[in-house]
Design a protein around this motif. Structure first.
Motif, short mmCIF file in Angstrom:
data_model
loop_
_atom_site.label_atom_id
_atom_site.label_comp_id
_atom_site.label_asym_id
_atom_site.label_seq_id
_atom_site.Cartn_x
_atom_site.Cartn_y
_atom_site.Cartn_z
N ASP A 716 0.92 -1.32 0.13
CA ASP A 716 -0.02 -0.09 0.02
C ASP A 716 1.03 1.32 -0.03
O ASP A 716 2.15 1.12 -0.04
CB ASP A 716 -1.10 0.00 1.35
N ASN A 717 0.09 2.40 -0.03
CA ASN A 717 1.09 3.65 -0.17
C ASN A 717 1.81 4.20 1.17
O ASN A 717 2.61 4.96 1.14
CB ASN A 717 0.11 4.77 -0.29
N ASN A 718 1.52 3.00 2.10
CA ASN A 718 2.39 3.40 3.41
C ASN A 718 3.37 2.43 3.48
O ASN A 718 4.10 2.19 4.44
CB ASN A 718 1.57 3.21 4.71
N ASN A 719 3.57 1.67 2.32
CA ASN A 719 4.74 0.71 2.12
C ASN A 719 4.52 -0.56 3.50
O ASN A 719 5.39 -1.22 3.75
CB ASN A 719 5.92 1.21 2.61
N THR A 720 3.19 -0.79 3.47
CA THR A 720 2.85 -2.17 4.37
C THR A 720 2.14 -3.08 3.33
O THR A 720 1.34 -2.66 2.44
CB THR A 720 2.04 -1.69 5.61
N ARG A 721 2.23 -4.26 3.93
CA ARG A 721 1.29 -5.24 3.35
C ARG A 721 0.49 -5.84 4.52
O ARG A 721 0.29 -7.14 4.78
CB ARG A 721 2.21 -6.37 2.61
N SER A 722 -0.21 -4.99 4.91
CA SER A 722 -1.34 -5.52 6.02
C SER A 722 -2.88 -5.25 5.55
O SER A 722 -3.02 -4.56 4.66
CB SER A 722 -1.21 -4.46 7.14
N GLY A 723 -3.81 -5.90 6.34
CA GLY A 723 -5.20 -5.89 5.76
C GLY A 723 -5.19 -6.54 4.46
O GLY A 723 -4.80 -7.61 4.11
N PRO A 724 -6.23 -5.98 3.43
CA PRO A 724 -6.21 -6.60 2.22
C PRO A 724 -5.26 -6.71 1.42
O PRO A 724 -5.04 -7.47 0.27
CB PRO A 724 -7.34 -5.46 1.67
N TYR A 725 -4.05 -5.70 1.75
CA TYR A 725 -2.89 -5.98 0.82
C TYR A 725 -2.00 -6.96 1.18
O TYR A 725 -1.20 -7.22 0.53
CB TYR A 725 -2.14 -4.63 1.28
N ASP A 726 -2.30 -7.63 2.32
CA ASP A 726 -1.57 -8.83 2.63
C ASP A 726 -1.73 -9.94 1.69
O ASP A 726 -0.91 -10.82 1.76
CB ASP A 726 -1.93 -9.49 4.14
N PHE A 727 -2.45 -10.00 0.59
CA PHE A 727 -2.78 -10.78 -0.06
C PHE A 727 -2.47 -10.62 -1.62
O PHE A 727 -2.55 -11.43 -2.52
CB PHE A 727 -4.30 -11.56 0.07
N ALA A 728 -2.12 -9.28 -1.78
CA ALA A 728 -2.20 -8.82 -3.23
C ALA A 728 -0.75 -9.04 -3.90
O ALA A 728 0.39 -8.82 -3.14
CB ALA A 728 -2.56 -7.42 -3.07
N SER A 729 -0.83 -9.63 -5.16
CA SER A 729 0.22 -9.66 -5.81
C SER A 729 -0.08 -9.78 -7.56
O SER A 729 -1.09 -9.82 -7.91
CB SER A 729 0.90 -11.12 -5.28
#
Length: 743
Positions: A716-729
């Motif tokens: 995400d734009n905060n440079n984290t892979r948390s929440g729904p971004y944990d699975f995005a690729s």
């Protein structure tokens, strides 16, 4: 985030604070370990299941399933969804009453998997599988599985170029894949431990193990942390205290914690005289207090920037080090505008709050005739380093510094909007004051810092004693190279370009390091955005990196492409904030880079969320922008970009199967690949969030890039892979070919 408050006493027989923290750490570690045993689509459904199953029955009906699909960015018409649901329910043997009741979690996972599987006629994994292993087996039957040996030889060694992987490694991988919880349409037959099917092959393709970012370079290598500070790129921020632009935003201590946990290790403090407390003690404060900014705020009728206490920022540093005692050193870059009484308080606060966490240089070691090298990060773990002014002698007159303050503008006042520079400002109030200048412009000319009006600024000897990195004025590279290693320079982005152009004209041998490059081998250079960037936008860090500058400072409060490139650069070496510079930057003899042809294909995506991870909103129409940032041998920055087409109403498993995009890379030591996922609305306009922010991004240094079929973990734009971004690729294909220059 989870905020807890408790006493540290266990007098009542309860848990102590440390016991609670240990328990929470164990929960997080266990979750991270177990998460690796579950496929991304299953994890995604687990993430939203509580919202979908609101009545807690353990079932979701067709209508609820439609809401799930909308949440994960996959749109189906109502009739199509109902027909697909009924057909699926009959396949798994549900009667009419069971179909009305709904699907269980496991059945819902299988339903989602079926949606993905039904696209396999065009799905990249099907083409990859057939291309690598063949559509049919030797007996003529369709290939359902692949052996470990074929996987090793045809895929790992031949396609992925991972020649160091052994059969033992592959069998261990297969064991992990067989334990992986993934959704399947039908129960699998007993598994052969030496074979995997297409479902598990796809799970591996999209996994972190198959990441395009080389995992060896992503891990922290403590053996490489024993060189002088000058041999590292150091993750650095500018105006760290600001929450936004220079006009309408405020100062916040929290911004320092945000920057630290984003990986920043050099933080800036603009320190000014504040008021006196009730005991008459001076209170140093931090805020954006430059005269030109104050004048423009007054002209635009904007409220003054809120100040924060210097002492509170130092407490935040200490708190971070308490929780991260093995952190590599934090550098505090002081822009010191304070009078001596306030500097004395700064000295006291540093000593009292930081205690043993403050690095106090040895005067004799710094100024001996043998020019001692800067200390190494490894020996300064858990310490705070001060960058400011450290006059070399001990006479009182030596502590008088030309200029109003120890500012970023060590060499040039005009880059911070001084010395008669005209600055255009919109007369509109509010956030528009820092936006692009369009109409009703007024010119304000700053004349408060001309050379004639500069005053002598006293540096308190006690504060100077605590300072390691001493900012000095630039005269020539020959003189700079002769100074002690703890002397350093600071340049604005415009001065970086100017010095670079001048050095190119003076270059005597092709491939020879520039004079600035030689200086940066033993000394430190800090660069920062031009003062005219009142919107707190960022400059490209590429040129400064190519010159070997260590502290390339960016506005961390602005989520733009330069900051994403910075995130990618410092993802290397465990995200510790220190990355060893390429060996070519430490060479004395001439060297050259052989150009490389880089080709990228964007194949598909997986579990791409809505903008900013929002739960509600329209399904996205994702497309990918591919950019390669590079610096040529003549010092010219280049950006090559391409875009895929967009996929309508599908962020769950968009398929692009794009053409091959070809880029030329000249300076592989600093070049960066940047991938950004955007969405288009029905009128084909870019959306995402305001000002065209990407939905998700990933930046990879060219030197960390792996070839073959690779996953790209999106952030995400905060440079984290948390929440729904944990699975995005993403799933991409990477190839590179060395180009031979024509003679």
């Amino acid at each position: 985030t989870l905020d807890l408050m408790m006493t540290s006493s266990d007098e009542d027989g309860g848990c102590t604070r440390d016991e609670v923290l240990d328990a929470l750490d164990n929960v997080v570690r266990t979750y991270r370990a177990e998460k690796l045993k579950v496929g991304n689509d299953v994890l995604l459904l687990r993430y939203i299941w509580t919202d979908a199953d609101k009545d807690k029955t353990g079932f979701i009906n067709c209508n609820d399933l439609g809401k799930v699909l909308d949440r994960i960015n996959f749109q189906m018409k109502r009739q199509e969804l109902h027909a697909t649901y009924e057909k699926f329910a009959k396949i798994i043997g549900l009667d009419r009453s069971q179909r009305r009741k709904g699907l269980t979690f496991e059945q819902s996972c299988t339903f989602l998997h079926k949606l993905r599987r039904d696209s396999w006629l065009v799905k990249p994994v099907n083409e990859i599988w057939n291309d690598l292993f063949g559509q049919f087996m030797n007996n003529g039957k369709p290939r359902q599985t692949v052996s470990a040996r074929t996987f090793l030889e045809q895929f790992v060694h031949k396609k992925q170029k991972e020649t160091n992987v052994t059969m033992t490694d592959v069998l261990k991988l297969f064991e992990r894949l067989h334990k992986l919880e993934i959704a399947t349409v039908a129960d699998a037959e007993p598994r052969d431990p030496a074979r995997i099917d297409k479902n598990r092959f796809e799970a591996y393709l999209l996994s972190r193990e198959n990441d395009v970012f080389d995992p060896i370079k992503e891990r922290l290598d403590r053996r490489m942390m024993k060189k002088p500070l000058s041999e590292y790129f150091i993750n650095s921020s500018h105006n760290t205290y600001l929450t936004g632009d220079q006009f309408t935003s405020h100062s916040s201590v929290e911004q320092y914690s945000i920057a630290l946990y984003r990986g920043c290790r050099c933080l800036e403090l603009d320190i000014w005289d504040g008021e006196l407390d009730e005991d008459g003690r001076p209170i140093p404060v931090v805020w954006h207090g430059h005269k030109i900014i104050r004048a423009m705020k007054q002209f635009l009728n904007l409220n003054p920037t809120m100040t924060i206490l210097f002492r509170d920022i130092i407490r935040a540093m200490k708190l971070f080090l308490n929780f991260n005692p093995n952190s590599y050193p934090l550098v505090l870059s002081f822009e010191n505008h304070c009078s001596v009484p306030y500097q004395q308080v700064m000295e006291q606060d540093l000593l009292e709050i930081l205690g043993d966490s403050l690095y106090i240089p040895n005067e004799g070691a710094l100024n001996n005739k043998f020019r001692t090298a800067l200390p190494a990060p490894e020996v300064m773990k858990g310490l705070v380093i001060i960058k400011g002014r450290r006059p070399p002698l001990n006479k009182p007159s030596d502590y008088l510094i030309n200029g109003n303050a120890d500012e970023d503008t060590d060499e040039e006042s005009d880059d911070e909007m001084g010395a008669g520079e005209a600055v255009e400002v919109s007369t509109a109030a509010g956030s528009e004051a820092a936006s692009s200048m369009t109409s009703n412009h007024t010119k304000i000319t700053a004349t408060t810092t001309t050379k004639a009006s500069k005053k002598k600024h006293m540096v308190h000897p006690g504060l100077a004693r605590l300072t390691l990195l001493h900012g000095t004025k630039f005269k020539s590279w020959e003189q700079s190279c002769k100074t002690p290693s703890h002397h350093m320079h600071s340049f604005s982005e415009s001065k970086v370009r100017a010095h670079s152009r001048k050095l190119q004209t003076q270059q005597t041998r092709d491939g020879a390091p520039s004079k600035w490059g030689v200086y940066n081998q033993s000394h430190i250079t800090r660069t920062y955005p031009a003062g005219s960037r009142v919107d707190s936008s960022n400059y490209s860090p590429m040129l400064a990196w190519s010159l070997g500058c260590q502290l390339v400072s960016l506005n961390f409060q602005t989520k733009d492409t330069p900051l994403f490139l910075n995130d990618g650069r410092f993802r290397e070496n465990g995200g510790c904030g220190y990355v060893l510079k390429p060996s070519t930057m430490m060479m004395q003899e001439p060297h050259s880079f052989a150009p490389v042809q880089l080709s990228i294909r964007i194949l598909s995506g997986s579990c791409i969320p809505k903008p900013r991870g929002q739960r509600a909103g329209e399904c996205i129409h994702p497309y990918v922008k591919i950019s390669v940032f590079d610096v040529k041998g003549d010092g010219k920055e280049t950006t090559q970009s391409a875009m895929t087409n967009h996929v309508v109403n599908n962020g769950f498993f968009p398929i692009w199967n794009s053409e091959k995009y070809v880029f030329s890379v000249e300076n592989g030591a600093v070049a960066m690949l940047h991938l950004a996922v955007y969405s288009r609305d029905t009128s084909m306009q870019v959306v995402g969030s305001k000002e065209g922010e990407p939905i998700a991004t990933s930046s990879i240094p060219f030197s960390c890039l792996r070839t073959g079929y690779r996953s790209v973990q999106l952030f995400d734009n905060n440079n984290t892979r948390s929440g729904p971004y944990d699975f995005a690729s993403l799933l991409i294909e990477v190839r590179r070919k060395q180009l031979i220059a024509e003679i």
